[in-house]
Design an enzyme around this catalytic site. Sequence first.
Site, PDB file in Angstrom:
ATOM      1  CG  HIS A 141      -6.176   0.192   1.070  1.00 37.28           C
ATOM      2  ND1 HIS A 141      -5.372  -0.922   0.991  1.00 37.28           N
ATOM      3  CD2 HIS A 141      -5.596   1.108   0.265  1.00 37.28           C
ATOM      4  CE1 HIS A 141      -4.358  -0.696   0.183  1.00 37.28           C
ATOM      5  NE2 HIS A 141      -4.474   0.544  -0.275  1.00 37.28           N
ATOM      6  CG  ASP A 171      -6.175  -3.937   2.656  1.00 42.67           C
ATOM      7  OD1 ASP A 171      -7.278  -3.396   2.435  1.00 42.67           O
ATOM      8  OD2 ASP A 171      -5.095  -3.399   2.375  1.00 42.67           O
ATOM      9  CB  SER A 244      -3.206   0.095  -3.223  1.00 43.50           C
ATOM     10  OG  SER A 244      -2.271   0.653  -2.336  1.00 43.50           O
TER      11      SER A 244
END
Length: 505
Positions: A141, A171, A244
Amino acid sequence: MANSRPNSLLKRPKLLITAVVAACFGFSLGATEWAQADATAPALSINTNTAPQQALVALPDFTPIIDRYGPAVVNISSTTNKVIHQQTNPFPPNSPFYQFFQHFGAPGQRGGPRHQQHEKIQSLGSGFIISPDGYIVTAGHVVRGANHIVVTLTNHHAYPAKLIGLSVRYDTALLKIDAKDLPTVPIGNSDHLKVGQWLLAVGAPFGFYNTVTQGVVSAMNRPLPDDEYIPFIQSDVPINPGNSGGPLFNMKGQVIGINDQIYTNSGGYMGLSFSIPINTVMRVVQDFKDHKPIQFGYLGVEVQDVTPQMAQALHLQEPVGALVASVMPGSPAAKAGIQAGDVIVTYNGKPVYNVGQLPPLVGNTVPGSHANVGILHHGVAETKNVLVTALPKNMDEPSNSTQPSKPTKTLKIPRMDIHVQDLTPDIEKQLDVHHGVVVVGVSEGPAAEAGLMPGMIIQQINQQTVNNVSTLASIVASLPADQPVPMLVRQGKASIYVVITLSKK
């Protein structure tokens, strides 16, 4: 002499107390007596040794990990162009004022002219280098939909990055920059992680580059609703937006996960962090590097949780496992003999306590390999050897509920307070069902309490197959009252077990 000041300070409260006591009894002490009292008092000893003492509790020192592998952690910035449509009519179509502003639009346009604006959205994330020639791993993402990706090293050198591959289900993304002799991180084995072990995260939360945070493993194989194929590592390592894609290190300095998600009500860290296990990540990364399509293991079953009431209805000792609601015809599970009503309790030797644990285990199985599936069939433990295949590409097609048309026979089941009808050929063809009865009416009573609605198809009750309305009536007549009974129903193309408690005859 060094101790004189501390000693005199410590003795002063004692002398003041002595003077007060003497005053209360009407006598006083002379100077000689004071000197004798002070001279005979025991001297207090204070340890002034400033040599370092050994720590009673050994805490981890993370500096060797950062010194050695910190340079392999990178910052990732991406730019995405988003098209925004604007309409001059300020009112929605259902507003009574909408029609008065239509004439402001250009000829042939309803509701006014629409203008397109291109807005650039920039996002920050983290990643880590896995090879000296510039391969970098990050979360999917972070770079999904990006038009421009820039990777910045700890030495402030920036490189444009090429997206090699991206998996939405896992992901995970693999990037490539044009550089050589880059520092890399060692890859660990996430299967060896245990709850309570120390962890270290490195990333750029809120854009603060090269931030280090630490914590411990809180749980393993944690399923999340929107990522059914990822067995997440849960920890209390503080991570925030910008973390992330960054690495999660163990105490050996090995990367054992990608920092991916947080559970939050405020947008910031609240004590629950979730990371993708590195074993899952590297399987996907290798497929990217080999230019292979990402495949997922496929069993061919629909499953649901075993509630305490359902466990009682199925005569199970504990409410654990994944209850098989339906088995796809011709699927690996069907060929292995798994049936609706079976409860899957183990997969390849790993326990399955709830329905969320099964999809990651199956999805991470290499298609073409065998898996031993432990089930409870009518309460009896069995093991099925299943040849796992690849997930079909059309598995995400939406299902639609179907109402009966031109039924052949209608019957009321008083103990359930419902009206049912036999299946028609049209319904059998559209839903690919070959037995059962259609619910056409539900009154207040046991069926309504179980959640039955018109349009649903009853296929089993008390783990007995329902072929037509006469079969259902016969089975219901033989069942006891006021006891939970499992019932398999189908709505559209999805099947689910419910629990019904029949009324008295």
